[in-house]
Design an enzyme around this catalytic site. Structure first.
Site, PDB file in Angstrom:
ATOM      1  CE1 TYR A  92      49.096  70.897  64.587  1.00  0.00           C
ATOM      2  CE2 TYR A  92      50.497  72.170  66.042  1.00  0.00           C
ATOM      3  CZ  TYR A  92      49.645  72.104  64.963  1.00  0.00           C
ATOM      4  OH  TYR A  92      49.353  73.254  64.269  1.00  0.00           O
ATOM      5  CE  LYS A  98      47.289  76.009  66.459  1.00  0.00           C
ATOM      6  NZ  LYS A  98      48.457  75.135  66.489  1.00  0.00           N
ATOM      7  CG  HIS A 125      43.622  72.926  64.634  1.00  0.00           C
ATOM      8  ND1 HIS A 125      44.444  71.984  65.198  1.00  0.00           N
ATOM      9  CD2 HIS A 125      44.354  73.493  63.651  1.00  0.00           C
ATOM     10  CE1 HIS A 125      45.620  71.998  64.592  1.00  0.00           C
ATOM     11  NE2 HIS A 125      45.582  72.898  63.644  1.00  0.00           N
ATOM     12  CG  ASP A 131      50.979  77.354  67.522  1.00  0.00           C
ATOM     13  OD1 ASP A 131      50.103  78.197  67.805  1.00  0.00           O
ATOM     14  OD2 ASP A 131      50.791  76.408  66.723  1.00  0.00           O
TER      15      ASP A 131
HETATM   16  P1  NAD Z   1      57.292  76.445  58.650  1.00  0.00           P
HETATM   17  O1  NAD Z   1      57.010  77.462  57.595  1.00  0.00           O
HETATM   18  O2  NAD Z   1      57.613  76.878  60.013  1.00  0.00           O
HETATM   19  O3  NAD Z   1      58.441  75.512  58.062  1.00  0.00           O
HETATM   20  C1  NAD Z   1      58.979  74.464  58.814  1.00  0.00           C
HETATM   21  C2  NAD Z   1      59.996  73.697  57.965  1.00  0.00           C
HETATM   22  O4  NAD Z   1      60.927  74.600  57.372  1.00  0.00           O
HETATM   23  C3  NAD Z   1      60.847  72.765  58.857  1.00  0.00           C
HETATM   24  O5  NAD Z   1      60.301  71.487  58.861  1.00  0.00           O
HETATM   25  C4  NAD Z   1      62.207  72.813  58.225  1.00  0.00           C
HETATM   26  O6  NAD Z   1      62.296  71.793  57.260  1.00  0.00           O
HETATM   27  C5  NAD Z   1      62.258  74.142  57.513  1.00  0.00           C
HETATM   28  N1  NAD Z   1      63.029  75.167  58.247  1.00  0.00           N
HETATM   29  C6  NAD Z   1      62.776  75.724  59.456  1.00  0.00           C
HETATM   30  N2  NAD Z   1      63.672  76.657  59.757  1.00  0.00           N
HETATM   31  C7  NAD Z   1      64.533  76.700  58.708  1.00  0.00           C
HETATM   32  C8  NAD Z   1      65.689  77.479  58.430  1.00  0.00           C
HETATM   33  N3  NAD Z   1      66.121  78.405  59.270  1.00  0.00           N
HETATM   34  N4  NAD Z   1      66.318  77.265  57.243  1.00  0.00           N
HETATM   35  C9  NAD Z   1      65.880  76.331  56.379  1.00  0.00           C
HETATM   36  N5  NAD Z   1      64.788  75.577  56.573  1.00  0.00           N
HETATM   37  C10 NAD Z   1      64.127  75.748  57.742  1.00  0.00           C
HETATM   38  O7  NAD Z   1      56.048  75.437  58.608  1.00  0.00           O
HETATM   39  P2  NAD Z   1      55.040  74.761  59.624  1.00  0.00           P
HETATM   40  O8  NAD Z   1      55.699  73.893  60.599  1.00  0.00           O
HETATM   41  O9  NAD Z   1      53.973  74.188  58.752  1.00  0.00           O
HETATM   42  O10 NAD Z   1      54.389  76.018  60.385  1.00  0.00           O
HETATM   43  C11 NAD Z   1      54.893  76.517  61.618  1.00  0.00           C
HETATM   44  C12 NAD Z   1      53.933  76.281  62.743  1.00  0.00           C
HETATM   45  O11 NAD Z   1      52.651  76.828  62.421  1.00  0.00           O
HETATM   46  C13 NAD Z   1      53.625  74.802  63.019  1.00  0.00           C
HETATM   47  O12 NAD Z   1      54.664  74.138  63.696  1.00  0.00           O
HETATM   48  C14 NAD Z   1      52.351  74.937  63.802  1.00  0.00           C
HETATM   49  O13 NAD Z   1      52.631  75.320  65.134  1.00  0.00           O
HETATM   50  C15 NAD Z   1      51.643  76.054  63.054  1.00  0.00           C
HETATM   51  N6  NAD Z   1      50.708  75.547  62.018  1.00  0.00           N
HETATM   52  C16 NAD Z   1      49.377  75.722  62.240  1.00  0.00           C
HETATM   53  C17 NAD Z   1      48.450  75.265  61.317  1.00  0.00           C
HETATM   54  C18 NAD Z   1      47.002  75.495  61.580  1.00  0.00           C
HETATM   55  O14 NAD Z   1      46.148  74.921  60.880  1.00  0.00           O
HETATM   56  N7  NAD Z   1      46.632  76.289  62.547  1.00  0.00           N
HETATM   57  C19 NAD Z   1      48.860  74.615  60.144  1.00  0.00           C
HETATM   58  C20 NAD Z   1      50.227  74.447  59.944  1.00  0.00           C
HETATM   59  C21 NAD Z   1      51.135  74.936  60.873  1.00  0.00           C
END
Ligand code: NAD
Length: 282
Positions: free
Chosen positions: A51, A76, A109, A46
């Site tokens: 990004y 997106k 997006h 994704d």
């Molecule tokens: P997430 O909930 O996936 O959290 C990511 C963070 O959690 C990492 O930076 C790391 O610090 C921690 N983490 C990951 N795995 C872990 C583990 N096993 N144990 C402990 N800590 C851990 O948050 P995100 O990156 O905001 O969301 C995931 C994905 O969703 C993004 O990469 C993106 O692709 C998508 N996203 C989309 C939008 C949108 O507006 N459409 C907005 C935000 C994110």
């Protein structure tokens, strides 16, 4: 063997329920993070134009042993390009950056209801073109609220294949997820572990002990059992592996309900509110 369940989109296409998110991974680190994910079995990435790492996602896939057809890629539309003529150019650029002739899923997006005269319907009609010409196998939206989806329903033909929204134990976004479900729109949960904020919750920690898994695995499993699509982000190989290892256990009905009980409603939201979010990157 592919252990990740697949969900059918309303276009007939299958989407792997677990993927790998690359938001906030700097371009420089993206190739190795995506390669690690592909090596571990992830087959769904994704990304987004905003990004600034689509090109590196494309490089990682091309240089891997995994064929293009075996990876589900989502990207997106940049908030800066909602005008139809600009959206068309932006989509060409996305395909070019990813070095692919088609994308599996392309999303608007953000709805940006306070910009572009509130006309996300005109943008959606251009997304329909990308689907019709076959370059986007499926098209959908992200951060669309119920009233935005209702407007698309009244004023356009195609039902979005997916709506990618903030959703995690502290912000369960239930009314919107239910609306999606009723209209055959797959819910994709972004920030599925609330960027780590839910991992030291005592309820989640206690369940993790009961099932002998980590808190992140428990939360991701909760999403899977609710039928949501998730793509946790990490650049740490051990965590990328940990987040993939969620298909050898089940949460009981009681455990699911305990996590359901953590919802804080609007107070649990960590990201911007789509009704007012108006960020333009240029
Ligand atoms: P997430 O909930 O996936 O959290 C990511 C963070 O959690 C990492 O930076 C790391 O610090 C921690 N983490 C990951 N795995 C872990 C583990 N096993 N144990 C402990 N800590 C851990 O948050 P995100 O990156 O905001 O969301 C995931 C994905 O969703 C993004 O990469 C993106 O692709 C998508 N996203 C989309 C939008 C949108 O507006 N459409 C907005 C935000 C994110």
């Amino acid at each position: 063997m592919d252990v990740v369940p697949r969900i059918k989109l309303n276009t007939g296409q299958d989407i792997p329920q677990l993927g790998f998110g690359v938001y906030q991974i700097p371009a420089k680190g993206t190739v190795s993070a995506v390669q690690t994910a592909l090596d571990m079995g992830y087959r769904h990435i994704d990304t987004a134009e905003m990004y600034q790492n689509e090109k590196e996602v494309g490089v990682a896939i091309r240089e891997s042993q995994v064929g293009r057809a075996d990876v589900f890629i989502t990207s997106k539309l940049n908030n800066g390009y909602h005008k139809p003529s600009e959206a068309r150019l932006a989509f060409d650029d996305t395909l070019l950056a990813l070095d692919t002739s088609y994308i599996d899923l392309f999303l608007i997006h953000w709805p940006l209801p306070t910009l572009y005269g509130g006309d996300y319907v005109a943008t959606w009609k251009v997304m329909e073109e990308f689907h019709q010409d076959g370059r986007a196998r499926s098209v959908g939206v992200s951060n669309f609220q119920i009233d935005h989806l209702e407007k698309l329903q009244t004023e356009s033909e195609l039902v979005p294949a997916a709506n990618q929204i903030e959703l995690h134990p502290y912000f369960q976004n239930r009314k919107l997820a239910e609306y999606n479900r009723k209209h055959q729109i797959v819910t994709e949960a972004w920030s599925p572990i609330a960027q780590g904020a839910v991992l030291d919750d005592p309820v989640i920690e206690a369940i993790a002990l009961e099932v002998d898994k980590t808190p992140a695995q428990v939360v991701l499993r909760w999403h899977i059992q609710h039928g949501y699509v998730v793509f946790p982000k990490s650049v740490t190989p051990a965590r990328i592996e940990e987040n993939f290892d969620i298909f050898d256990f089940d949460l009981s009905k009681d455990q699911m309900e305990l996590i359901d009980g953590l919802d804080q409603g609007e107070a649990g939201r960590t990201g911007p509110n789509p009704d007012t979010f108006a960020y333009l990157p240029r």
